[in-house]
Design a protein around this motif. Structure first.
Motif, short mmCIF file in Angstrom:
data_model
loop_
_atom_site.label_atom_id
_atom_site.label_comp_id
_atom_site.label_asym_id
_atom_site.label_seq_id
_atom_site.Cartn_x
_atom_site.Cartn_y
_atom_site.Cartn_z
N ARG A 31 47.60 24.85 35.43
CA ARG A 31 48.67 24.98 36.40
C ARG A 31 48.59 23.84 37.44
O ARG A 31 49.59 23.24 37.82
N GLU A 49 52.57 27.69 46.30
CA GLU A 49 53.44 28.27 45.27
C GLU A 49 52.81 29.51 44.63
O GLU A 49 53.49 30.46 44.29
N GLU A 51 50.26 32.80 44.03
CA GLU A 51 49.91 33.98 44.81
C GLU A 51 48.49 33.81 45.36
O GLU A 51 47.75 32.94 44.92
N TYR B 26 52.22 28.03 31.49
CA TYR B 26 53.06 27.86 32.66
C TYR B 26 54.54 27.86 32.29
O TYR B 26 55.37 28.42 33.02
N TYR B 29 55.69 31.32 31.68
CA TYR B 29 55.87 31.97 32.98
C TYR B 29 57.19 31.54 33.61
O TYR B 29 57.96 32.37 34.12
N GLN B 30 57.46 30.22 33.57
CA GLN B 30 58.69 29.72 34.22
C GLN B 30 59.94 30.34 33.61
O GLN B 30 60.86 30.72 34.31
N ASN B 33 60.06 33.91 34.74
CA ASN B 33 60.26 34.00 36.18
C ASN B 33 61.71 33.74 36.53
O ASN B 33 62.29 34.40 37.40
N GLY B 37 61.82 37.22 37.70
CA GLY B 37 61.11 37.22 38.98
C GLY B 37 59.78 37.93 38.88
O GLY B 37 59.38 38.67 39.78
N ILE B 38 59.09 37.69 37.78
CA ILE B 38 57.83 38.39 37.58
C ILE B 38 56.67 37.53 38.07
O ILE B 38 56.78 36.31 38.09
N SER B 39 55.57 38.13 38.46
CA SER B 39 54.50 37.32 39.05
C SER B 39 53.65 36.69 37.95
O SER B 39 53.42 37.28 36.89
N GLU B 40 53.19 35.49 38.26
CA GLU B 40 52.47 34.67 37.30
C GLU B 40 51.23 35.37 36.78
O GLU B 40 50.92 35.31 35.60
N ILE B 43 51.43 37.58 33.73
CA ILE B 43 51.76 37.00 32.43
C ILE B 43 50.49 36.62 31.65
O ILE B 43 50.38 36.91 30.46
#
Lengths: 495, 105
Positions: A31, A49, A51, B26, B29-30, B33, B37-40, B43
């Motif tokens: 990431r 960006e 959490e 990633y 995830y993108q 998302n 709108g789910i949190s990374e 995933i």
């Protein structure tokens, strides 16, 4: 920025195994460089960006079905942190060591007090008089609230112990243990939470109890003028019985009494006179029988307990039973079973002595006996001055036991919520054989007590023992207290 | 949303992304998302779980600038699983649609 982020994340992910952890961490490694290399972002921007490491770990661990351990509860690095270990030890030494036994003692002392009140309540005759029902109901209501208080104290104790164990395990880095959580399940509140019907019943009972106290108490107060006649708090009538006697040897006294201070006096006449000033409904009966040489005193056992009206009355108008005996009269036995009043006996030679009251003192002065003496009260003091006997048993529950200037072979003094004082007992040249003292929430003070074996036992009280004659060595002395100081200055061999 | 249902739906969406093309974490995830709108952090464990279950494979692909990236690709079992999830999703969707349109007895 990145390093700190990764380090924190790695720490929070500790519950995972090595492989799982490396995998998650590699996602975030990826990431970072994707952001840096392809999107031209700074580390700070990427961290912003993402959490928080804590939130990430929370989510990840949830997916893996592992518990999340907040940072404040972990020790730094591996192994046990010396600082927290010292903290635990100090806390145990200076707080836990007295707090847990103290809480336990308060709880059990309270429970014992309640139990003795229950006994009193049961003694209220159910059919004795109008108004006694109200008395019983008020009593039941108050007892219920008392029981709730005991349970509440118990819950506090359990919660505290569970917290204590958890904290110890953490400080010693042993991790959270399931059985510690199970201890918390032993709380009454937990028990009730799982049983909604029982809990509902408890709440209903609480309501009923409150209603009983309010309605019963209201009834008692409103009907005070009528009730006090029925419940002994009525106006007192004075009566007197006098009997001339010729034989003064070996009299027996038997008493089964309900209310009134019982006091024995000596007078110069050759008569036995008994003056009573008690309520009419007490049904006081007195007989002086020279043929059998017996004095008998009885009352209809009634009242005390939870009559609010009577409580007020008893402070203002104390009933009395006065017994006058010739100076040279000797008593073969005195046997008194009393409920509400003191028992006072002075200046006599007595055989067997059994004196018991529930709400009052037992006070003796200058009594010599060649048989065992048993003195007991529940809610009062036992005070003995200048007594001599082979054996003395002095017991109270919520009062003091105070024995001075005596001669005994064996002496047993015990109470639960009071102090024990034993002073000037025997001589160093003629010691007694055994003294036992036991209390839960009081001090024990021994001064000039010459006995071969001495036991002192308290939970929340201090112990002190001092003799003037330092040549006397106590053969076996055992003393224990959990939360009190000990100040033992007598020579002894410890048991 | 019911946890079990949410889990099933997320699985389906992850599989759907990979059905179109292989991708690294990633990217997956993108995609999710953008639409959900789910949190990374939710995933990544899902990806791992499905690799373990045999629905996905991973391979490393050089990325030009940085170190090689780990790409996810569907296995035949993954395709089967996607179809199964798809079917139950559609029947669920139908049922819900029937209800929300008021076409029930």
């Amino acid at each position: 920025m990145k390093d700190q982020f990764m380090k924190q994340l790695a720490m929070y992910l500790e519950p995972l195994n090595e492989e799982e952890r490396a995998e998650i961490l590699s996602f975030y490694e990826e990431r970072f460089y994707t952001g840096k290399l392809y999107e031209g972002k700074s580390e700070a921007e990427i961290v912003a960006e993402l959490e928080d490491p804590e939130d990430i770990a929370r989510n990840v661990l949830r997916e893996y079905g592992k518990p999340f351990v907040p940072q404040s509860h972990r020790s730094e690095g591996e192994g046990v942190r010396v600082g927290s270990l010292i903290g635990v030890i100090l806390f145990d030494m200076f707080f836990v060591s007295w707090f847990v036994p103290a809480l336990f003692a308060i709880m059990s002392g309270f429970a014992a007090g309640l139990a003795s009140l229950l006994v009193t309540l049961v003694m209220v005759p159910f059919s004795a008089a109008e108004g006694s029902l109200a008395t019983i109901l008020v009593g039941l209501g108050l007892l219920f609230f008392g029981a709730l208080l005991v349970l509440w104290l118990y819950d506090i104790l359990v919660t505290f112990i569970a917290w204590l164990l958890k904290w110890h395990l953490e400080a010693l880095n042993l991790g959270a243990k399931d059985w510690v959580r199970r201890i918390r399940n032993l709380r009454v509140s937990n028990f009730l939470k799982k049983r909604p019907r029982t809990n509902k019943l408890k709440n209903q009972l609480k309501f009923v109890a409150l209603l009983l106290v309010i309605v019963g108490g209201f009834y008692q107060i409103v009907n005070f003028n009528t009730l006090r006649f029925n419940l002994g708090a009525q106006e007192l009538i004075t009566d007197s019985v006098e009997e001339p006697i010729t034989d003064v040897e070996g009299w027996d006294v038997d008493g089964e009494l309900g209310t009134g201070d019982l006091v024995f006096y000596t007078h110069e006449q050759d008569t036995i006179r008994i003056e009573t000033r008690v309520a009419e409904n007490a049904d006081m009966e007195v007989s002086i029988d020279e043929a059998t040489k017996t004095i008998t005193m009885t009352q209809d056992i009634n009242y005390f307990s939870f009559n609010i009206g009577q409580w007020i009355h008893s402070f203002t108008n104390e009933p009395t039973i006065d017994v006058y005996l010739p100076e040279d009269l000797s008593l073969e036995s005195v046997n008194i079973d009393h409920m509400n009043g003191d028992i006072v006996l002075n200046d006599h030679t007595v055989g067997e002595l059994d004196l018991f009251t529930i709400n009052g003192d037992v006070r003796l002065d200058s009594i010599a006996s060649d048989a065992p003496m048993h003195l007991g009260t529940t809610n009062g003091n036992v005070i003995g001055q200048s007594l001599s006997s082979s054996e003395l048993d002095a017991n109270s529950t919520n009062g003091r036991v105070d024995i001075r200037n005596g001669t005994f072979d064996t002496l047993d003094a015990s109470t639960t919520n009071g102090k024990i004082i034993v002073q000037d007992i025997n001589d160093a040249s003629t010691p007694g054989s055994k003294l036992e003292t036991k209390t839960t929430n009081g001090n024990i003070e021994l001064v000039n007590v010459y006995m071969d074996h001495v036991t002192m036992k308290s939970t929340n009280g201090s112990l002190s023992y001092d003799n003037d004659d330092d040549t006397f060595i106590i053969d076996r002395l055992s003393y224990t207290t959990t939360n009190g100081r000990t100040d033992i200055s007598v020579p002894h061999t410890r048991d | 949303m019911d946890a079990q249902l949410k889990k099933g739906v997320l699985d389906l969406m992850v599989l759907s992304v990979l059905k179109k093309m292989d991708a690294y974490g990633y990217i997956i995830y993108q995609r999710l998302n953008a639409s959900l709108g789910i949190s990374e952090s939710t995933i990544y464990p899902i990806l791992r779980r499905m690799v373990k279950a045999g629905y996905m494979d991973t391979y490393l692909k050089p990325s030009g600038l940085g170190p090689a990236r780990k790409y996810f690709t569907l296995t035949p079992e993954g395709h089967d699983h996607h179809r199964r999830l798809m079917e139950s999703w559609q029947s669920f969707e139908n049922t819900v649609n029937t209800f929300v349109k008021g076409e029930f007895e």
